[in-house]
Design an enzyme around this catalytic site. Structure first.
Site, PDB file in Angstrom:
ATOM      1  N   GLY A  92      72.708  33.861  49.981  1.00 19.11           N
ATOM      2  CA  GLY A  92      73.296  35.101  49.591  1.00 19.11           C
ATOM      3  C   GLY A  92      72.426  36.155  48.758  1.00 19.11           C
ATOM      4  CG  LEU A 145      67.513  33.545  55.420  1.00 18.56           C
ATOM      5  CD1 LEU A 145      66.573  32.777  54.642  1.00 18.56           C
ATOM      6  CD2 LEU A 145      67.947  34.980  54.561  1.00 18.56           C
ATOM      7  CD  GLU A 158      65.357  28.128  51.607  1.00 18.32           C
ATOM      8  OE1 GLU A 158      64.441  27.415  50.898  1.00 18.32           O
ATOM      9  OE2 GLU A 158      66.231  27.623  51.824  1.00 18.32           O
ATOM     10  CB  ALA A 210      51.906  17.233  63.638  1.00 18.10           C
ATOM     11  CB  SER A 211      54.749  18.620  59.010  1.00 22.17           C
ATOM     12  OG  SER A 211      55.929  18.116  59.238  1.00 22.17           O
ATOM     13  CB  VAL A 212      54.263  14.587  55.692  1.00 24.22           C
ATOM     14  CG1 VAL A 212      54.761  15.972  54.869  1.00 24.22           C
ATOM     15  CG2 VAL A 212      54.664  13.575  54.880  1.00 24.22           C
ATOM     16  CB  CYS A 214      69.158  24.605  57.475  1.00 24.82           C
ATOM     17  SG  CYS A 214      69.888  25.822  56.711  1.00 24.82           S
ATOM     18  CE  LYS A 218      74.156  22.699  55.616  1.00 25.53           C
ATOM     19  NZ  LYS A 218      74.322  23.593  54.695  1.00 25.53           N
TER      20      LYS A 218
HETATM   21  C1  UDX Z   1      65.650  26.976  59.037  1.00 24.68           C
HETATM   22  C2  UDX Z   1      65.624  27.694  60.400  1.00 24.68           C
HETATM   23  O1  UDX Z   1      64.082  28.116  60.753  1.00 24.68           O
HETATM   24  C3  UDX Z   1      66.310  29.274  59.813  1.00 24.68           C
HETATM   25  O2  UDX Z   1      66.486  29.961  61.101  1.00 24.68           O
HETATM   26  C4  UDX Z   1      67.684  28.698  59.594  1.00 24.68           C
HETATM   27  O3  UDX Z   1      68.485  29.743  59.250  1.00 24.68           O
HETATM   28  C5  UDX Z   1      67.581  27.787  58.415  1.00 24.68           C
HETATM   29  O4  UDX Z   1      66.758  26.682  58.575  1.00 24.68           O
HETATM   30  P1  UDX Z   1      63.974  26.795  56.752  1.00 24.68           P
HETATM   31  O5  UDX Z   1      64.580  25.400  56.648  1.00 24.68           O
HETATM   32  O6  UDX Z   1      64.259  27.700  55.719  1.00 24.68           O
HETATM   33  O7  UDX Z   1      64.841  27.640  58.222  1.00 24.68           O
HETATM   34  O8  UDX Z   1      62.541  26.738  57.228  1.00 24.68           O
HETATM   35  P2  UDX Z   1      61.846  26.384  58.408  1.00 24.68           P
HETATM   36  O9  UDX Z   1      60.458  27.409  58.507  1.00 24.68           O
HETATM   37  O10 UDX Z   1      62.532  26.463  59.839  1.00 24.68           O
HETATM   38  O11 UDX Z   1      61.139  24.790  58.305  1.00 24.68           O
HETATM   39  C6  UDX Z   1      61.766  23.715  58.097  1.00 24.68           C
HETATM   40  C7  UDX Z   1      61.015  22.487  58.051  1.00 24.68           C
HETATM   41  O12 UDX Z   1      60.264  22.270  59.165  1.00 24.68           O
HETATM   42  C8  UDX Z   1      59.810  22.809  56.969  1.00 24.68           C
HETATM   43  O13 UDX Z   1      59.566  21.509  56.006  1.00 24.68           O
HETATM   44  C9  UDX Z   1      58.528  22.851  57.489  1.00 24.68           C
HETATM   45  O14 UDX Z   1      57.499  22.557  56.784  1.00 24.68           O
HETATM   46  C10 UDX Z   1      58.822  22.264  58.702  1.00 24.68           C
HETATM   47  N1  UDX Z   1      58.016  22.638  60.003  1.00 24.68           N
HETATM   48  C11 UDX Z   1      58.351  23.598  60.693  1.00 24.68           C
HETATM   49  C12 UDX Z   1      57.278  21.591  60.505  1.00 24.68           C
HETATM   50  O15 UDX Z   1      56.704  20.699  59.943  1.00 24.68           O
HETATM   51  N2  UDX Z   1      56.139  22.271  61.717  1.00 24.68           N
HETATM   52  C13 UDX Z   1      56.802  23.099  62.080  1.00 24.68           C
HETATM   53  O16 UDX Z   1      55.970  23.672  63.214  1.00 24.68           O
HETATM   54  C14 UDX Z   1      57.692  24.092  61.644  1.00 24.68           C
HETATM   55  P1  ADP Z   2      72.337  28.398  49.984  1.00 19.94           P
HETATM   56  O1  ADP Z   2      70.860  27.903  50.473  1.00 19.94           O
HETATM   57  O2  ADP Z   2      73.367  27.969  51.146  1.00 19.94           O
HETATM   58  O3  ADP Z   2      72.373  29.940  49.425  1.00 19.94           O
HETATM   59  P2  ADP Z   2      72.679  27.450  47.201  1.00 19.94           P
HETATM   60  O4  ADP Z   2      72.800  26.195  46.690  1.00 19.94           O
HETATM   61  O5  ADP Z   2      71.248  28.261  46.936  1.00 19.94           O
HETATM   62  O6  ADP Z   2      72.899  27.340  48.789  1.00 19.94           O
HETATM   63  O7  ADP Z   2      73.625  28.678  46.782  1.00 19.94           O
HETATM   64  C1  ADP Z   2      74.917  28.522  46.908  1.00 19.94           C
HETATM   65  C2  ADP Z   2      75.464  28.949  45.616  1.00 19.94           C
HETATM   66  O8  ADP Z   2      77.064  29.156  45.843  1.00 19.94           O
HETATM   67  C3  ADP Z   2      75.460  28.089  44.147  1.00 19.94           C
HETATM   68  O9  ADP Z   2      74.711  29.242  43.230  1.00 19.94           O
HETATM   69  C4  ADP Z   2      76.642  27.790  43.705  1.00 19.94           C
HETATM   70  O10 ADP Z   2      76.688  27.953  42.298  1.00 19.94           O
HETATM   71  C5  ADP Z   2      77.620  29.027  44.443  1.00 19.94           C
HETATM   72  N1  ADP Z   2      78.894  28.574  44.337  1.00 19.94           N
HETATM   73  C6  ADP Z   2      79.566  27.592  45.052  1.00 19.94           C
HETATM   74  N2  ADP Z   2      80.828  27.396  44.888  1.00 19.94           N
HETATM   75  C7  ADP Z   2      81.165  28.485  44.621  1.00 19.94           C
HETATM   76  C8  ADP Z   2      82.471  29.164  44.145  1.00 19.94           C
HETATM   77  N3  ADP Z   2      83.612  28.908  44.334  1.00 19.94           N
HETATM   78  N4  ADP Z   2      82.354  30.456  43.546  1.00 19.94           N
HETATM   79  C9  ADP Z   2      81.279  31.236  43.394  1.00 19.94           C
HETATM   80  N5  ADP Z   2      79.953  30.804  43.731  1.00 19.94           N
HETATM   81  C10 ADP Z   2      79.855  29.525  44.073  1.00 19.94           C
END
Ligand code: UDX
Ligand code: ADP
Length: 464
Positions: free
Chosen positions: A15, A164, A166, A270-272, A278, A281
């Site tokens: 968000g 996106l 991170e 390759a990684s640990v 995401c 889950k």
């Molecule tokens: C992921 C998706 O890329 C993104 O599109 C989605 O919206 C959210 O989930 P994120 O989890 O933020 O994004 O990071 P990402 O760059 O995908 O990396 C995920 C994990 O995979 C990290 O721990 C990263 O170190 C690992 N990774 C990634 C590897 O070990 N090797 C790689 O080649 C790429």
């Molecule tokens: P994401 O990576 O999906 O953005 P986060 O845990 O970083 O997940 O953020 C989710 C946010 O949503 C938290 O800051 C949490 O406090 C907030 N949240 C959860 N439930 C509610 C709700 N009912 N109303 C407002 N904020 C909420």
């Protein structure tokens, strides 16, 4: 329909950055990000823009530009819902830890709470956008709640999954490969709602990169995209183990394979093990959905991606112990990096948590350094596993403020996050201050084997 006021429920990793970029790119739209977590909102409002709760390169500059102009952070959820024409739901949807679907299904408790709150507050028609990663058909559940508990106002539900990553969130938001919008394409109201969201993104994204689909395709595309990406990491990680047995080098294999334009070079590092909020889950979610339709082969196929990832983390830690003469009891081990990847302070599902837990079970003494993760977060991650009490974790783990301090008098170092600064360290000086033989375990293929072996390290890297 022209959107004037946007509300986003949830000021987290999704968000916060997403709304900051929308506010920057659409200065005429008021964007209010709300959260029930008062502390988090206070941090977003901190006059010192460097203190916002999420570290992402480039984010604080955008917040500085837009905050107070058309970007607001507030705990007043109801008033923001009331004013908004469009409401994004970006609350967390962790894997269920109880009841049916425990350990697999997404916990939709928070989503449902949001829906009920929107329904009770709304006095005029609204567009509700699901932004969190959600199981397929959540939009239908949302619609049910909104339509049956509301004040007779009409809601359009859109799915707008987040792609996106991170650490590169701002860049991904500004230059997305594509924006995906799912909606009710069969009705005029549905199409109008989709057009309204399209026009927000079209302020900066080329129209041909904005895809519109039905809601379910959109929801499933998000899970599929993450499953494919995670699968690539597990695939190369599987090969890393074989490389270690055969003398092949996983980086050379990845380069050769990635040059096939049908495969492509990305996500073959390759990684640990992959971490983040995401991948695991979403795959568990996919597995749960497949199982619930009786598709056992589909479920097993994707579950293997997670199994491989767990194996990789365990294998790395077990290998550390084995190389150190099968015992790390009482030995000081420095962990460099706690975040699940570089350029973020997010630690969810980070491999460092599991490797450390393994080493603590072997009675090692662990010292952690990460440039962006707080001590409080590190202990909270360890405590959350429930293997040890907070007191025990604090007795066995120390968190320090510099890599030099972490490595001083240690037997071994494990590099678990690929922070750039680890490449630049004075490795000769580090080696000098360690107990010998000094082990260096590279879980990220970050360091150059030759130079480290020349210094004198017993060097091990994933995949040779
Ligand atoms: C992921 C998706 O890329 C993104 O599109 C989605 O919206 C959210 O989930 P994120 O989890 O933020 O994004 O990071 P990402 O760059 O995908 O990396 C995920 C994990 O995979 C990290 O721990 C990263 O170190 C690992 N990774 C990634 C590897 O070990 N090797 C790689 O080649 C790429
Ligand atoms: P994401 O990576 O999906 O953005 P986060 O845990 O970083 O997940 O953020 C989710 C946010 O949503 C938290 O800051 C949490 O406090 C907030 N949240 C959860 N439930 C509610 C709700 N009912 N109303 C407002 N904020 C909420």
């Amino acid at each position: 329909m022209k959107i004037k006021n946007i509300c986003c429920i949830g000021a987290g990793y999704v968000g916060g950055p997403t709304m900051a970029v929308i506010a920057q790119k659409c200065p005429k739209v008021n964007v209010t990000v709300v959260d029930i977590n008062e502390n988090r909102i206070a941090q977003w409002n901190d006059p010192d823009v460097e203190k916002i709760p999420i570290y992402e390169p480039g984010l604080s500059e955008i917040v500085k530009e837009a905050r107070g102009r058309n970007l607001f952070f507030s705990t007043d959820v109801e008033s923001a819902i009331d004013k908004a024409d469009m409401i994004f739901i970006s609350v967390n949807t962790p894997t269920k830890t109880y009841g049916i679907g425990k350990g697999m299904a997404a916990d939709l408790k928070w989503i449902e709470l949001c829906a009920r709150q929107i329904a009770s507050v709304a006095k005029n028609d609204k567009i509700v956008v699901e932004k969190s990663t959600l199981p397929v058909r959540t939009a239908a559940a949302l619609k049910d709640i909104l339509d049956n508990t509301g004040n007779g106002v009409r809601f359009q539900i859109l799915s707008n999954p987040e792609f996106l990553a991170e650490g590169t969130a701002v860049d991904d938001l500004k230059n997305p490969d594509r924006v995906l919008i799912g909606g009710d394409i069969d009705t005029t109201e549905g199409k109008e709602a989709m057009d309204a969201l399209v026009s927000i993104y079209a302020s900066w994204v080329p129209r041909e990169n904005i895809l519109t689909t039905n809601v379910w395709s959109s929801e499933l595309s998000k899970l599929t995209a993450n499953a494919f990406l995670a699968q690539r990491v597990s695939s190369i990680n599987a090969m890393s183990e074989l490389c270690e047995k055969t003398g092949a080098d996983v980086e050379e294999v990845a380069r050769a394979v990635g040059m096939d334009s049908r495969v492509g070079p990305k996500f073959l590092k390759a990684s640990v093990g992959f971490g983040g909020s995401c991948f695991q889950k979403d795959i568990l979610n996919l597995v749960y959905i497949a199982k619930s339709f009786g598709l056992e082969e589909v479920a097993d196929y994707w579950e293997q991606v997670i199994k491989m990832n767990n194996h990789q983390k365990r294998r790395f830690a077990a290998n550390m112990v084995r190389k150190m003469y099968n015992t790390v009891s009482g030995k000081k081990i420095a962990i460099l990096g706690w975040a699940f990847k570089k350029d973020t302070n997010d630690t969810r599902e980070s491999a460092a948590i599991y490797v450390t837990d393994y080493l603590l079970n072997e009675q090692a003494e662990v010292v952690v350094y990460d440039p962006k993760v707080t001590e409080e977060q590190i202990f909270s991650d360890l405590n959350y596993l429930g293997t040890r009490s907070d007191e025990e974790n604090r007795r066995m783990v120390t968190v320090v403020n510099s890599p030099m301090e972490a490595c001083q008098d240690s037997h071994a170092i494990a590099v678990l996050t690929e922070w750039d600064e680890f490449k630049e360290l004075d490795w000769k000086e580090i080696y000098k201050n360690m107990l010998k033989p000094a082990f260096l375990f590279d879980g990220r293929r970050l360091l150059d084997r030759k130079t480290k072996e020349e210094i004198g390290f017993e060097f091990y890297a994933i995949g040779n």
